[in-house]
Design a protein around this motif. Structure first.
Motif, PDB file in Angstrom:
ATOM      1  N   ARG A  66      33.803  82.562 -12.701  1.00  0.00           N
ATOM      2  CA  ARG A  66      34.465  82.151 -13.937  1.00  0.00           C
ATOM      3  C   ARG A  66      33.993  80.740 -14.287  1.00  0.00           C
ATOM      4  O   ARG A  66      34.209  79.799 -13.518  1.00  0.00           O
ATOM      5  CB  ARG A  66      35.976  82.197 -13.748  1.00  0.00           C
ATOM      6  N   MET A 115      39.634  77.110  -4.523  1.00  0.00           N
ATOM      7  CA  MET A 115      40.266  78.230  -5.215  1.00  0.00           C
ATOM      8  C   MET A 115      39.667  79.533  -4.699  1.00  0.00           C
ATOM      9  O   MET A 115      38.491  79.611  -4.350  1.00  0.00           O
ATOM     10  CB  MET A 115      40.057  78.090  -6.726  1.00  0.00           C
ATOM     11  N   ASN A 116      40.513  80.551  -4.615  1.00  0.00           N
ATOM     12  CA  ASN A 116      40.064  81.848  -4.120  1.00  0.00           C
ATOM     13  C   ASN A 116      39.320  82.607  -5.207  1.00  0.00           C
ATOM     14  O   ASN A 116      39.664  82.541  -6.380  1.00  0.00           O
ATOM     15  CB  ASN A 116      41.271  82.669  -3.662  1.00  0.00           C
ATOM     16  N   HIS A 117      38.295  83.330  -4.780  1.00  0.00           N
ATOM     17  CA  HIS A 117      37.511  84.099  -5.741  1.00  0.00           C
ATOM     18  C   HIS A 117      37.123  85.414  -5.098  1.00  0.00           C
ATOM     19  O   HIS A 117      36.579  85.434  -3.986  1.00  0.00           O
ATOM     20  CB  HIS A 117      36.251  83.324  -6.154  1.00  0.00           C
ATOM     21  N   GLU A 142      40.089  75.405 -24.506  1.00  0.00           N
ATOM     22  CA  GLU A 142      41.086  74.473 -24.000  1.00  0.00           C
ATOM     23  C   GLU A 142      41.168  73.287 -24.957  1.00  0.00           C
ATOM     24  O   GLU A 142      40.175  72.941 -25.606  1.00  0.00           O
ATOM     25  CB  GLU A 142      40.711  73.992 -22.595  1.00  0.00           C
ATOM     26  N   THR A 186      34.430  81.605 -19.423  1.00  0.00           N
ATOM     27  CA  THR A 186      35.878  81.787 -19.480  1.00  0.00           C
ATOM     28  C   THR A 186      36.580  80.795 -20.387  1.00  0.00           C
ATOM     29  O   THR A 186      37.523  81.154 -21.096  1.00  0.00           O
ATOM     30  CB  THR A 186      36.464  81.698 -18.053  1.00  0.00           C
ATOM     31  N   ALA A 226      36.704  72.680  -8.478  1.00  0.00           N
ATOM     32  CA  ALA A 226      35.619  73.468  -9.063  1.00  0.00           C
ATOM     33  C   ALA A 226      34.266  72.983  -8.555  1.00  0.00           C
ATOM     34  O   ALA A 226      34.100  71.825  -8.183  1.00  0.00           O
ATOM     35  CB  ALA A 226      35.655  73.385 -10.583  1.00  0.00           C
ATOM     36  N   ALA A 250      42.257  73.367 -15.192  1.00  0.00           N
ATOM     37  CA  ALA A 250      42.855  74.659 -15.538  1.00  0.00           C
ATOM     38  C   ALA A 250      43.225  75.471 -14.303  1.00  0.00           C
ATOM     39  O   ALA A 250      44.192  76.228 -14.309  1.00  0.00           O
ATOM     40  CB  ALA A 250      41.907  75.455 -16.433  1.00  0.00           C
ATOM     41  N   GLY A 251      42.443  75.348 -13.240  1.00  0.00           N
ATOM     42  CA  GLY A 251      42.798  76.007 -11.991  1.00  0.00           C
ATOM     43  C   GLY A 251      42.253  77.409 -11.826  1.00  0.00           C
ATOM     44  O   GLY A 251      42.349  77.978 -10.727  1.00  0.00           O
ATOM     45  N   ASP A 252      41.700  77.998 -12.888  1.00  0.00           N
ATOM     46  CA  ASP A 252      41.185  79.371 -12.767  1.00  0.00           C
ATOM     47  C   ASP A 252      39.677  79.430 -12.961  1.00  0.00           C
ATOM     48  O   ASP A 252      39.124  80.499 -13.217  1.00  0.00           O
ATOM     49  CB  ASP A 252      41.875  80.289 -13.770  1.00  0.00           C
ATOM     50  N   LEU A 253      38.999  78.293 -12.823  1.00  0.00           N
ATOM     51  CA  LEU A 253      37.550  78.243 -13.031  1.00  0.00           C
ATOM     52  C   LEU A 253      36.849  77.989 -11.703  1.00  0.00           C
ATOM     53  O   LEU A 253      37.246  77.121 -10.926  1.00  0.00           O
ATOM     54  CB  LEU A 253      37.186  77.150 -14.030  1.00  0.00           C
ATOM     55  N   ASP A 254      35.807  78.740 -11.457  1.00  0.00           N
ATOM     56  CA  ASP A 254      35.020  78.549 -10.237  1.00  0.00           C
ATOM     57  C   ASP A 254      34.000  77.431 -10.396  1.00  0.00           C
ATOM     58  O   ASP A 254      33.717  76.696  -9.446  1.00  0.00           O
ATOM     59  CB  ASP A 254      34.289  79.847  -9.875  1.00  0.00           C
TER      60      ASP A 254
END
Length: 371
Positions: free
Chosen positions: A10, A1-3, A58, A35, A94, A67-71
């Motif tokens: 996150r 995932m990009n950060h 969640e 997050t 992740a 979730a896809g938005d967690l680093d």
């Protein structure tokens, strides 16, 4: 995932109990962004997210892991769920911090090491006692030859929170906590610190365990309350290790003492600002002082002398290192899933030895990670 570069990582948290509170505090102090959080039920997740200051809840662990938005995902769930939750987070891309024991079997721990490597993710286990500055100072003294050759060691990890037969929690249930309780829970910390500071692996051990209370709060118990070990390090040094959760008055007493041909050194986790240095002609206390400390010890000393650093500070230093590794750093001495696998193998050796009336079990270091 990009950060985005330099943006706070996150962080997600699976679990809403004591360790989740420790992890969220450390994450925030390490400039992370708490997050998302999931607990055993949606309601508990909502409550924990509010009380711990996490942005959202969640409904369950799977939803959080994917979730896809967690680093980075911090796995703070019961032991039996570590493999499932860590695997899901890695598969979703992740990075993972997983509470110890990494898994309740060495086979599952091997699978997690392999999954992390294949995913190319940072994967760490919080053996946080490595992060006390004076533990790092003790490690330096050994590596620098100031102790001489280590001949013997004496170490213990003692607690009293399960002293009475009415004391219980999920760790006393093998289905949730695993076949080993006291050793997997706190003995793993002790062995990790002994190996980390001494620079030597435990090459073999002999163990006896005891389950003092076969029932707790009306429920049958089979995992151990206490464990006693004889160990032999790779250089031939002999040692004793005592682990107990039934030691009255001992709240979190992790200690180790190494005896060399020149000097001895003793570290006590409940007195983390000092080392006892023993010599034939006299002994002394060495107090934490980053201006005179070894570089790796000074790196952990984020406060001036006299401003005491404790457990939460050590945990924050650990999470800071993990977050640094996620962002491309190479922090010294960061415990990884490979260290969690080492602890799982030592745990199985302890149980095997105890089942054979204390016979010696070989526990040499692994020559390579699982293929």
């Amino acid at each position: 995932m990009n950060h985005p570069v330099n943006a706070p990582l996150r962080a997600g948290f699976i679990g809403g109990g004591f360790m989740a509170a420790v992890h969220t505090r450390a994450s925030r102090a390490a400039r992370g962004r708490p997050t998302a959080l999931a607990s055993s039920t949606p309601e508990r997740g909502e409550e924990a997210a509010r009380s711990l200051g996490v942005e959202r809840a969640e409904p369950d662990a799977h939803s959080l892991a994917t979730a896809g938005d967690l680093d980075v995902v911090h796995v703070c769930s019961p032991n039996r769920l570590h493999t499932e939750h860590a695997s899901a987070a890695l598969a979703a891309g992740a990075h993972v911090i997983c509470e110890k024991p990494l898994a309740t079997t060495a086979a599952d721990a091997e699978r997690l090491v392999r999954a992390a490597r294949e995913a190319g993710r940072v994967a760490a286990v919080p053996f946080v006692y490595r992060y006390h500055p004076m533990a790092r100072q003790a490690r330096f003294l050994v590596a620098d030859g100031q102790l001489g050759t280590v001949l013997t060691l004496d170490a213990a990890y003692l607690q009293d929170w399960l002293l009475d037969p009415g004391d219980t929690n999920w760790r006393a249930d093998p289905a949730a906590g695993g076949a080993s309780r006291a050793f997997a829970d706190i003995g793993s910390h002790l062995c990790d610190l002994v190996e980390f500071v001494s620079g030597q692996r435990i090459h073999r051990l002999a163990a006896r365990t005891r389950t003092v209370f076969g029932r707790r709060a009306g429920t049958e118990v089979t995992n151990e309350d206490t464990a006693a070990l004889l160990v032999e390090l790779g250089n031939g040094a002999l040692g004793t290790l005592l682990v107990s959760q039934l030691a009255p008055g001992r709240k979190n007493s992790l200690t180790f003492e190494l005896h060399g041909t020149r000097q001895s050194v003793r570290f006590e986790q409940e007195r983390p600002e000092e080392l006892w240095i023993g010599g034939r002609e006299g002994s002394r206390l060495l107090l934490r002082d980053p201006t005179a400390a070894a570089p790796d010890s000074a790196r952990m000393s984020v406060l001036p002398p006299g401003h005491a650093l404790g457990y939460q500070d050590a945990f924050t230093a650990f999470v800071t290192d993990v977050y640094s590794a996620v962002q491309g750093g190479h922090p010294e001495g960061m415990p990884t899933f490979a260290d969690g696998l080492r602890a799982a193998r030592l745990t199985e050796a302890v149980l095997a030895s105890a089942a054979q009336d204390g016979t010696w079990i070989e526990t040499p270091p692994e020559t390579e990670d699982p293929a």
